[in-house]
Structure formats: C-alpha cells, structure tokens
Design a protein around this motif. Structure first.
Motif, PDB file in Angstrom:
ATOM      1  N   ARG A 150      15.052   1.265   7.905  1.00 14.25           N
ATOM      2  CA  ARG A 150      13.814   1.964   7.570  1.00 14.25           C
ATOM      3  C   ARG A 150      12.848   1.887   8.753  1.00 14.25           C
ATOM      4  O   ARG A 150      12.781   0.865   9.449  1.00 14.25           O
ATOM      5  N   THR A 151      12.112   2.979   8.964  1.00 11.07           N
ATOM      6  CA  THR A 151      11.203   3.058  10.113  1.00 11.07           C
ATOM      7  C   THR A 151       9.843   2.433   9.832  1.00 11.07           C
ATOM      8  O   THR A 151       9.082   2.162  10.761  1.00 11.07           O
ATOM      9  N   LYS A 153       7.581   4.142   8.336  1.00  7.26           N
ATOM     10  CA  LYS A 153       6.699   5.301   8.196  1.00  7.26           C
ATOM     11  C   LYS A 153       6.800   5.872   6.780  1.00  7.26           C
ATOM     12  O   LYS A 153       7.877   5.870   6.177  1.00  7.26           O
ATOM     13  N   THR A 154       5.688   6.376   6.269  1.00 13.43           N
ATOM     14  CA  THR A 154       5.659   6.924   4.915  1.00 13.43           C
ATOM     15  C   THR A 154       5.287   8.402   4.930  1.00 13.43           C
ATOM     16  O   THR A 154       4.440   8.835   5.712  1.00 13.43           O
ATOM     17  N   VAL A 155       5.925   9.171   4.055  1.00 12.81           N
ATOM     18  CA  VAL A 155       5.671  10.611   3.967  1.00 12.81           C
ATOM     19  C   VAL A 155       5.516  11.013   2.504  1.00 12.81           C
ATOM     20  O   VAL A 155       6.312  10.614   1.652  1.00 12.81           O
ATOM     21  N   HIS A 176      12.652   7.220   6.948  1.00  9.57           N
ATOM     22  CA  HIS A 176      11.268   7.180   6.495  1.00  9.57           C
ATOM     23  C   HIS A 176      11.226   6.965   4.971  1.00  9.57           C
ATOM     24  O   HIS A 176      12.172   7.316   4.260  1.00  9.57           O
ATOM     25  N   TYR A 238      -0.753   8.115   3.432  1.00 12.89           N
ATOM     26  CA  TYR A 238       0.569   8.332   4.038  1.00 12.89           C
ATOM     27  C   TYR A 238       0.435   8.661   5.519  1.00 12.89           C
ATOM     28  O   TYR A 238      -0.605   9.145   5.982  1.00 12.89           O
ATOM     29  N   ASP A 239       1.519   8.433   6.246  1.00 12.83           N
ATOM     30  CA  ASP A 239       1.536   8.744   7.673  1.00 12.83           C
ATOM     31  C   ASP A 239       1.678  10.241   7.921  1.00 12.83           C
ATOM     32  O   ASP A 239       1.302  10.732   8.987  1.00 12.83           O
ATOM     33  N   LYS A 455      -1.966  15.699  10.522  1.00 15.36           N
ATOM     34  CA  LYS A 455      -0.762  15.109   9.908  1.00 15.36           C
ATOM     35  C   LYS A 455      -0.296  15.815   8.629  1.00 15.36           C
ATOM     36  O   LYS A 455       0.449  15.244   7.833  1.00 15.36           O
ATOM     37  N   ASP A 484       9.585  14.274  11.740  1.00 18.78           N
ATOM     38  CA  ASP A 484      10.245  13.106  12.354  1.00 18.78           C
ATOM     39  C   ASP A 484       9.783  12.908  13.794  1.00 18.78           C
ATOM     40  O   ASP A 484       9.468  11.781  14.217  1.00 18.78           O
ATOM     41  N   LEU A 487       6.228  11.586  13.849  1.00 20.62           N
ATOM     42  CA  LEU A 487       6.127  10.174  13.476  1.00 20.62           C
ATOM     43  C   LEU A 487       6.704   9.232  14.531  1.00 20.62           C
ATOM     44  O   LEU A 487       6.191   8.133  14.739  1.00 20.62           O
ATOM     45  N   MET A 488       7.789   9.685  15.200  1.00 19.18           N
ATOM     46  CA  MET A 488       8.522   8.774  16.082  1.00 19.18           C
ATOM     47  C   MET A 488       8.435   9.112  17.570  1.00 19.18           C
ATOM     48  O   MET A 488       8.806   8.306  18.412  1.00 19.18           O
TER      49      MET A 488
END
Length: 493
Positions: A150-151, A153-155, A176, A238-239, A455, A484, A487-488
């Motif tokens: 898991r990264t 990060k939240t979506v 995520h 959330y991210d 975002k 993705d 976020l990354m």
C-alpha cells in the motif's frame, strides 16, 4: 490465427434467446450462451487482420467504431478456438476490468469495424467476450488479487457506475486506499437501476463488487456527496477525489400539459421497478406500474426499448413508442460506409417481445408530441402528436418541419420520457467549485482528467456527457493513470 479460412467455412452463430412469450413471464436474462465448443468455433472466424479495426476505438462522423478499450480481440479469439480459455481471460482482463458488463450491454462497435463485416457477417466478438468471462467465473479463474504493498495515499471516488468502478479498481491495483461513495442503496450506478435485469442481472454486478471488496476497496452506499456527505469535508479528507457521478439529469420535454400526473422520466420508471424487484420481487408495489395502462414512450433509443420490455412485463394494456427521427434503412447507405458504425434499422428485444404479443412493431417514426391532455383530476389521458419531415434550415443544419394534417390524438394513461440525458447534476460541482463546459459537463481534458479544483479529477459521463459503458471504463482506466501520477510523480498503470 489458428484457422486462416475460418470465416469462409464457419457461419456466424450467436446465442439462443428464450422465446418472447416465455421470457415475458419474468425479469431474468433472456440470452443463453452457446455451448463452449460452439463458441470456440466462432473464435476461428477471426482473421487476425494486419490492421485490426475491431480494436481501434476511433471516432468517425461522431460515432465510435472499434473498441475504445482496445481489447486484444484477435488474440483471445484465437485462444478460445484453440481451447485455451484460461489464457483468454487473462488477455481479456488486460484491457477490460469488467467484460461481464460490456459483454452484455455494449452495442459492439468492435463488430461494426470487423473486417469480415465489410462483405459478410461480423465475428461474434461481443458474445465471445461474454462467454470467456462467464466460463472463467464458472471455473473459478476470477479471484481476488489484493495489492501486496500500500502506498499510504487515499482516494475518494464519487459514483459507482462503470467509470467509478474502473478508476477505483485501477487505483487499488496501484496500492492506493480507495473509498467509493454511492448515493443509492446498491453499488453499480445506472447499471444497477437504469438497466433492467433482463439485460444485466444484478447478481453479475454484485459478484464483481464482492471481488473488489476482497481486494480492499471500501464502498459506502446511501452516501450522496453534496447532501448527506459534506463535499468540502470529503475534499479535505483524501489525497485525491475523482468525480465519476455520471450525467444523470434526464432530458425533459417542452409541451403543454407536461405537469400532469402520469408523465414520468424513464429513468425513474426503470429504477423504481428494479429496486422493487430486488427488494421484494415487486410485492411492495413501490414502483410506477404500467399494469392495465395505455403507455406512451417518447424516445427510440436503448432506454425507450427497456421501457417497452418493462411495461410488457408489468402487463400494460397497450403501448406506443414515439421516435423523432425517421426510420433508418435496412442496409448501410452510401454515405455510411464500413468501418463507420452502421446507421441501420434495428429491432431490439423490447420490440421483438411487443411484436410477439401484438403482432407489430410499437414504434412510430418521425413523430413529435405537441401536447398532453388531462382530466379534471390532473391525470394524463391523451397525447397529441404530429408527423414531421427533416429539412435543411436557414443555417444549413437539419431541422424538423411539421406535416400539415398529420395530427393525431392517442389515449395515454402513462407517459415515459426516454430522450436521454443532458448532463450531470450540478450541486456537487458547485460545492467543490469545479468549472463546467458549455454543456454543463465537468471541464477536464481527456488524458489529464484534472478539473479546475485542486486534487479533483473527473471521468466518464460527468466529463464527456452521456456515452457508452465501454467509454466509461476507458475513461476510468485512463483517469486512474493521471491520478496515480499526481499522487506518486509517476504511474505504474
């Protein structure tokens, strides 16, 4: 290509269908797939073309031809011909998250672009696809594969239609943590309540959603962002946020008497029937009933056809389907050559069922409704119509012209407006301060999917307007790449 002469030797064969008189007794899927051996032979008809137009997914004259998901059609056709069904489902899932949906409700632009269709019957791509995934489920080849890492990060994904499910699935695969918000009480968006069971059994949706849950996606139902879920709080929690809430605002009609009781949007009619069917097998009677009523359906597309089939199952007294466009020709016109999507007259399952019961087609073409007439209780009792002809207007575009003396008055107890959708509902967009375009869709470029709000991303019908399930899945997959990367800083999708 295992059999170069397959398309010459093997005729096109498609699934059998339950007889209309039998299938009108229930709301079960009416298509019965070919036996596995026969379906494999259909794969042999694929020529493995040097240029596989079937997987092109291009737009010609505002119509899609070829698969927007760029499915590896020649590859899995060859695999099922060779009996390698387990490999075929792997190739199918590489490009399509939900072939069990598209294999049932997609209009098959792949077949319209099939090279064999240039001078013959197209390869049965859609049914081959459906057969591959259904056999895979039967053989327990479709199992959950949760991400190993898991990264952090939240979506949040707003909407659980095909676009929302696709973007959620892809982002979850990337590691995520994804939460999907759905305002209805069941997951699936318009696939759940906008498409009748006869075309898409809801167990098919539930089966896939259960897998997604096993893989780590969280679903929150009865959660309407902008109403009982605060949009700004969601944004701050959330991210990233993805809007995949569809274009669910139905097109209305401007005609005298529109306010009369008994005039409903088709989507409300279909949704209520399916919900009552799932909740109580219609025993709660919490739906708009067509039983013993004269039904007028305004709109000749898929939704109108679904209304025909549903009204017949309710036990309507009579039915007419009104279409503003002229009847299309039985074969391609000279200005509609292959590989364009064929603009030809088609008779769908609802019209077939009506013809079986009443002996003719329920549709009347090149007709518009002028007025709804009601009684002293404010209930619709009649519909006034007039025939039209399409002629070039002052600006050069085609416009309808009424035909003098063609007026008609038709008895009506229930009128269903099935004229499509005009865009997304606006409240959530306002709360998130998202910019819209001239058609009220969310403004976000294809490929980037980023909205004017920080975002916040958008994909599917909320961005492109009412479209096909296959386009929704395409947009969900492509949007996931953009999210993705946001976020990354890079994307593995």
């Amino acid at each position: 290509m295992g059999k170069p002469t397959g398309f010459l030797e093997i005729p096109r064969s498609v699934s059998s269908k339950k007889h209309p008189s039998a299938r009108l007794k229930d709301y079960k899927e009416y298509i019965v797939l070919l036996p596995k051996s026969e379906q494999g032979k259909q794969g042999a008809r694929c020529m493995d073309c040097g240029i596989p137009f079937c997987q092109s997914g291009v737009t010609i004259n505002n119509m899609t031809t070829g698969c927007p998901l760029h499915n590896l059609i020649p590859e899995w056709n060859d695999l099922i011909f060779k009996g390698k069904w387990d490999e075929a489902v792997v190739r199918l899932h590489k490009t399509n998250n939900f072939p069990e949906f598209t294999g049932r409700v997609c209009p098959a632009p792949c077949e319209a672009a099939c090279t064999v269709a240039l001078h013959g019957d197209a390869v049965s791509v859609k049914e081959n696809e459906c057969s591959i995934i259904e056999r895979a489920f039967e053989d327990n080849l479709v199992v959950a594969h949760p991400p190993k890492v898991r990264t952090g990060k939240t979506v949040a994904v707003v909407g659980s239609g095909p676009a929302g499910l696709a973007v959620a699935d892809q982002l979850n695969k990337a590691g995520h943590t994804v939460t999907v918000y759905e305002r209805a009480d069941r997951v699936g968006g318009l696939m759940m309540y906008g498409i009748p069971n006869m075309k898409l059994d809801k167990k098919v949706i539930d089966r896939r959603v259960s897998l997604l849950e096993e893989e780590g996606i969280t679903f929150k139902t009865n959660a309407e962002v902008g109403a009982n879920v605060d949009a700004k709080e969601l944004h701050s929690s959330y991210d990233a946020v993805v809007l995949a809430c569809g274009a669910t605002k139905p097109r209305d009609i401007v005609a005298k008497g529109r306010e009369l009781k008994g005039v409903h949007f088709a989507v409300d009619f279909l949704k209520a029937t399916t919900k009552s069917l799932l909740d109580s097998n219609l025993k709660d009677e919490r739906y708009i009933s067509a039983k013993d009523k004269n039904v007028i359906i305004i709109g000749g597309g898929d939704t109108g056809t679904d209304c025909v089939a549903t009204s017949l199952r309710h036990g309507c007294a009579g039915l007419m389907q009104i279409e503003i466009m002229e009847k299309l020709p039985p074969l391609r016109a000279n200005n509609n050559p292959w590989p364009q999507f064929p603009k030809v007259h088609k008779t769908d399952y609802g019209q077939v069922e009506f013809a079986q019961k009443y002996g003719d087609d329920p549709r009347t073409f090149a007709t518009v409704v002028k007025e709804f007439v009601g009684n002293d209780r404010g209930e619709v009792t009649q519909v006034k119509t007039v025939k039209i002809k399409w002629a070039a207007g002052p600006s050069g575009g085609m416009q309808p012209v009424e035909v003098a003396g063609s007026e008609e008055v038709i008895d009506a107890d229930l009128v269903l407006l099935a004229m499509g959708f005009v865009g997304p509902e606006q409240e959530i967009l306002k709360q998130l301060n998202v910019e819209t375009d001239s058609r009220t869709n969310v403004k976000a470029d294809y490929g980037k999917f980023a909205t004017s709000a920080d975002k916040v991303f958008a994909c599917g019908d909320v961005r492109r307007g009412q479209s096909l399930v296959v386009w929704a899945i395409n947009e969900g997959r492509e949007c996931a790449k953009a999210v993705d990367e946001y976020l990354m800083g890079y994307t593995i999708l």
